[in-house]
Design an enzyme around this catalytic site. Structure first.
Site, PDB file in Angstrom:
ATOM      1  N   GLU A   7       3.617   8.255   8.531  1.00  0.00           N
ATOM      2  CA  GLU A   7       3.554   7.425   9.731  1.00  0.00           C
ATOM      3  C   GLU A   7       4.933   6.912  10.125  1.00  0.00           C
ATOM      4  O   GLU A   7       5.902   7.056   9.358  1.00  0.00           O
ATOM      5  CB  GLU A   7       2.603   6.247   9.515  1.00  0.00           C
ATOM      6  CG  GLU A   7       3.001   5.333   8.378  1.00  0.00           C
ATOM      7  CD  GLU A   7       1.897   4.341   7.994  1.00  0.00           C
ATOM      8  OE1 GLU A   7       0.767   4.467   8.488  1.00  0.00           O
ATOM      9  OE2 GLU A   7       2.191   3.440   7.197  1.00  0.00           O
ATOM     10  N   GLN A  44       0.815  -1.204   0.000  1.00  0.00           N
ATOM     11  CA  GLN A  44       0.000   0.000   0.000  1.00  0.00           C
ATOM     12  C   GLN A  44       0.853   1.260   0.000  1.00  0.00           C
ATOM     13  O   GLN A  44       2.078   1.218   0.191  1.00  0.00           O
ATOM     14  CB  GLN A  44      -0.924  -0.006   1.214  1.00  0.00           C
ATOM     15  CG  GLN A  44      -0.203  -0.113   2.555  1.00  0.00           C
ATOM     16  CD  GLN A  44      -1.150  -0.352   3.716  1.00  0.00           C
ATOM     17  OE1 GLN A  44      -1.303   0.501   4.584  1.00  0.00           O
ATOM     18  NE2 GLN A  44      -1.793  -1.539   3.733  1.00  0.00           N
ATOM     19  N   HIS A 103       0.209   5.815   0.927  1.00  0.00           N
ATOM     20  CA  HIS A 103      -0.697   6.863   1.386  1.00  0.00           C
ATOM     21  C   HIS A 103      -0.389   8.173   0.672  1.00  0.00           C
ATOM     22  O   HIS A 103       0.783   8.487   0.422  1.00  0.00           O
ATOM     23  CB  HIS A 103      -0.566   7.067   2.895  1.00  0.00           C
ATOM     24  CG  HIS A 103      -0.665   5.809   3.689  1.00  0.00           C
ATOM     25  ND1 HIS A 103      -1.811   5.043   3.722  1.00  0.00           N
ATOM     26  CD2 HIS A 103       0.236   5.161   4.473  1.00  0.00           C
ATOM     27  CE1 HIS A 103      -1.613   3.991   4.493  1.00  0.00           C
ATOM     28  NE2 HIS A 103      -0.379   4.043   4.961  1.00  0.00           N
ATOM     29  N   HIS A 147       4.809   0.412   1.063  1.00  0.00           N
ATOM     30  CA  HIS A 147       5.196  -0.344   2.245  1.00  0.00           C
ATOM     31  C   HIS A 147       4.177  -1.429   2.555  1.00  0.00           C
ATOM     32  O   HIS A 147       3.067  -1.425   2.017  1.00  0.00           O
ATOM     33  CB  HIS A 147       5.312   0.583   3.456  1.00  0.00           C
ATOM     34  CG  HIS A 147       4.025   1.290   3.776  1.00  0.00           C
ATOM     35  ND1 HIS A 147       3.637   2.450   3.148  1.00  0.00           N
ATOM     36  CD2 HIS A 147       3.009   0.999   4.639  1.00  0.00           C
ATOM     37  CE1 HIS A 147       2.469   2.858   3.614  1.00  0.00           C
ATOM     38  NE2 HIS A 147       2.059   1.976   4.526  1.00  0.00           N
ATOM     39  N   ARG A 200      -4.626   0.636  -1.482  1.00  0.00           N
ATOM     40  CA  ARG A 200      -4.134  -0.735  -1.626  1.00  0.00           C
ATOM     41  C   ARG A 200      -3.686  -0.954  -3.059  1.00  0.00           C
ATOM     42  O   ARG A 200      -4.453  -0.713  -4.001  1.00  0.00           O
ATOM     43  CB  ARG A 200      -5.226  -1.747  -1.284  1.00  0.00           C
ATOM     44  CG  ARG A 200      -5.619  -1.806   0.158  1.00  0.00           C
ATOM     45  CD  ARG A 200      -6.477  -3.035   0.450  1.00  0.00           C
ATOM     46  NE  ARG A 200      -7.220  -2.850   1.680  1.00  0.00           N
ATOM     47  CZ  ARG A 200      -8.492  -2.464   1.736  1.00  0.00           C
ATOM     48  NH1 ARG A 200      -9.164  -2.258   0.611  1.00  0.00           N
ATOM     49  NH2 ARG A 200      -9.083  -2.291   2.893  1.00  0.00           N
TER      50      ARG A 200
END
Length: 346
Positions: free
Chosen positions: A122, A103, A105, A180, A200
């Protein structure tokens, strides 16, 4: 208004197709052999998934309600100036019994344009890993958007991703745009921007909990991906006792490891930010010593007990406190997260 104090929250466990059986025991809760608990949302103001206070006079209040009431007393003046009444972080514990999807972001700009929300940068702290556990983080070799599309089509994308065998204590920073995946056998503490947007790319052809294939976002992901290659995506640091150790520093959050074997004083008013603690090992007490920004003196409810597998929020206005280990070996380990307004100006 009630004076603010360190806040504990009700449990918020999420069943996921790749989840496992370790989070409940980690949190001191009875487990079920059929558990597929993938995530525990520890501190959240994501709409519809807001954390609810579990202790003290404010018990039953949602985090977003407290922010609307207390504003800078809870968030900090500079955090409020940057984010208004939006809580900027989401922290989780993650148990991956099976591999998560490959995936990526989107960053703030793309996420705001497409979804009207923050992007998602993150970081991960590996709390435990079974022998042979691994994760994917970043590209291992340079590819183009065309090659990306072909490798998604023929299910060979993992061949060009950097694969890391992992062990307890490993740290990874995952800026928005970095491809990642957490893989099976990993127990992770995650600090991220307050966003639930995930693209995804590849999900191994498996079915979701509803028996249907999970949605993929390969085209949306194409414009979100950072195709650059770095020498190493793992964060190097040196653990120390009774000294906060920075393991992730960015404009979005600062995260430190705090491992102590004695009463330890933290006075963090200089950061002008709320503080989140995630308790990784050992129980502890947190007791407020002084306040900033109150005319009413000290809160009556000023001490909490934080057990392993749980988290708390220290409002900015009471960020002068001591941490005292309570477990039999006299040691506790915490993950400390806040917004560093001192070193990052945006």
């Amino acid at each position: 208004m009630e004076l603010l104090y360190p806040l504990l929250f009700e449990q918020d466990l999420h069943e996921l197709v790749w989840g496992g059986k370790r989070l409940k025991p980690f949190k001191g809760m009875p487990a079920d052999e059929n558990d597929k608990i993938g995530e525990s949302w520890e501190v959240s103001a994501v709409k519809g998934r807001e954390s609810v206070v579990a202790n003290g006079p404010l018990k039953g209040k949602r985090l977003d309600e407290l922010i609307s009431t207390y504003k800078e007393l809870l968030l900090g003046k500079k955090v409020t100036a940057m984010y208004g009444e939006t809580f900027p972080l989401l922290v989780k514990f993650i148990d991956a019994e099976r591999d998560l999807s490959i995936q990526v972001h989107p960053d703030n700009e793309l996420a705001m344009a497409r979804h009207g929300c923050f992007g998602k940068t993150e970081m991960w702290y590996v709390m435990d890993a079974v022998p042979g556990a691994k994760l994917y983080c970043g590209f291992d070799s340079q590819i183009s958007k065309y090659e990306y599309a072909k490798r998604v089509e023929d299910h060979s994308l993992c061949e060009v991703l950097r694969e890391y065998p992992i062990q307890k204590g490993d740290v990874f920073y995952i800026p928005a745009g970095r491809v990642h995946a957490i893989c099976g056998g990993s127990l992770i503490a995650e600090v991220q921007q307050s966003s639930d947007i995930t693209y995804r790319i590849f999900d191994y052809g498996r079915l979701g909990l509803d028996g249907k294939p999970r949605e993929l976002h390969t085209e949306l992901a194409k414009d979100a991906i950072d195709f650059s290659v770095e020498d190493d995506y793992r964060t190097a640091y040196r653990p120390q006792i009774n000294k906060p150790v920075a393991i992730s520093e960015s404009p979005f959050f600062t995260v430190k490891i705090l491992e102590v074997d004695r009463e330890f004083h933290r006075k963090l008013f200089k950061y002008d930010s709320f503080i989140i603690y995630m308790c990784l090992e050992g129980d502890c007490a947190i007791r407020v010593l002084s306040t900033s920004g109150f005319d009413g003196g000290m809160p009556l409810f000023r001490e909490i007990f934080l057990s392993k597998g749980n988290s708390c929020l220290i409002p900015a206005s009471v960020a002068d406190f001591v941490v005292t280990p309570l477990n039999s070996d006299g040691r506790t380990k915490l993950l400390e997260a806040y917004i560093d307004n001192k070193n990052f100006n945006r």
